[in-house]
Design a protein around this motif. Sequence first.
Motif, mmCIF file in Angstrom:
data_model
loop_
_atom_site.group_PDB
_atom_site.id
_atom_site.type_symbol
_atom_site.label_atom_id
_atom_site.label_comp_id
_atom_site.label_asym_id
_atom_site.label_seq_id
_atom_site.Cartn_x
_atom_site.Cartn_y
_atom_site.Cartn_z
ATOM 1 N N ARG A 23 0.908 -1.037 0.064
ATOM 2 C CA ARG A 23 -0.022 -0.078 -0.004
ATOM 3 C C ARG A 23 0.742 1.140 0.100
ATOM 4 N N ALA A 24 1.996 1.261 0.839
ATOM 5 C CA ALA A 24 2.826 2.436 0.666
ATOM 6 C C ALA A 24 3.490 2.435 -0.764
ATOM 7 N N VAL A 25 4.040 1.678 -1.340
ATOM 8 C CA VAL A 25 4.475 1.842 -2.724
ATOM 9 C C VAL A 25 3.312 2.273 -3.684
ATOM 10 N N GLN A 26 2.031 1.719 -3.611
ATOM 11 C CA GLN A 26 0.984 2.342 -4.423
ATOM 12 C C GLN A 26 0.778 3.880 -4.128
ATOM 13 N N ALA A 27 0.703 4.120 -2.968
ATOM 14 C CA ALA A 27 0.581 5.555 -2.515
ATOM 15 C C ALA A 27 1.520 6.488 -3.016
ATOM 16 N N LEU A 141 1.102 5.602 6.608
ATOM 17 C CA LEU A 141 1.571 5.524 5.252
ATOM 18 C C LEU A 141 2.174 6.955 4.664
ATOM 19 N N GLU A 142 1.506 8.114 5.029
ATOM 20 C CA GLU A 142 2.134 9.232 4.762
ATOM 21 C C GLU A 142 3.508 9.465 5.567
ATOM 22 N N PRO A 143 3.687 9.060 6.708
ATOM 23 C CA PRO A 143 5.072 9.586 7.536
ATOM 24 C C PRO A 143 6.096 8.498 6.754
ATOM 25 N N GLY A 167 -2.352 3.729 -10.435
ATOM 26 C CA GLY A 167 -1.597 3.005 -9.235
ATOM 27 C C GLY A 167 -0.851 1.604 -9.773
ATOM 28 N N VAL A 168 -0.028 1.040 -9.112
ATOM 29 C CA VAL A 168 0.923 0.113 -9.398
ATOM 30 C C VAL A 168 0.106 -1.140 -9.740
ATOM 31 N N SER A 169 -0.548 -1.496 -8.870
ATOM 32 C CA SER A 169 -1.321 -3.034 -9.067
ATOM 33 C C SER A 169 -2.792 -2.754 -9.672
ATOM 34 N N LEU A 175 -6.481 0.693 -2.886
ATOM 35 C CA LEU A 175 -7.049 0.844 -1.579
ATOM 36 C C LEU A 175 -8.591 0.927 -1.334
ATOM 37 N N ALA A 176 -8.669 2.282 -2.083
ATOM 38 C CA ALA A 176 -10.143 2.667 -2.020
ATOM 39 C C ALA A 176 -11.306 1.683 -2.658
ATOM 40 N N ASN A 177 -10.863 1.236 -3.653
ATOM 41 C CA ASN A 177 -11.948 0.210 -4.549
ATOM 42 C C ASN A 177 -11.732 -1.081 -3.638
#
Length: 207
Positions: A23-27, A141-143, A167-169, A175-177
């Motif tokens: 999720r961090a990489v996606q963000a 995630l943001e930090p 998004g990567v994936s 995440l939202a979906n």
Amino acid sequence: MTEKILILGIGNILWADEGFGVRAVQALQQGFDFPENVSLVDGGTQGLGLIPYVQEADTLVILDAVDFHLPPGSLVELSNDAVPAYFGAKKMSLHQVSFQEVLALSELLGKRPENLYLVGVQPELLEDYGGSLTATVRAQLEPAMQRVLAYLQTHAISARRKQEDPGVSGDALALANYELQRPAPDAACRIGDARFLNLREAGHSCA
């Protein structure tokens, strides 16, 4: 020669906080534009399949959920030799065992990244199959992204914030979906199959 940097998120998004690295990489991919020498990869639980990606990198940045025996949501940074040493000593899941092997085999094959950097989060919940990140871990995630961006600046790499990206994936696992489409806990048991685990006797509601 231009330094090649790989930002790698590892983990399993189907097991709650275990999916933090992905999720961090996606963000990061959704939120920032990076120079061409920086690659972002959703490594999931691919294990040894990541060796070619790792060997191509001069600098490897890893995002993952790691058991530091700290309060949930704690962020920890490790660098260079401390990274494979920690994966070897603190095995939280099978993907961490296999990733330690990825680093060892990459070195054995003659090419391991010169620089290693890990941003790890202490998970709060893992045994929630189909569950998303807990609020405690999601808040990091943001930090975590900011720590990665600060590390990249030490390598003369600047990222530019953007508005949106697929998004990567892909959209289905964004995440939202994922949050919108997954069933509620009372509609889909997330801790195992009651036919085998005697969950009713243990006081669980999964049928």
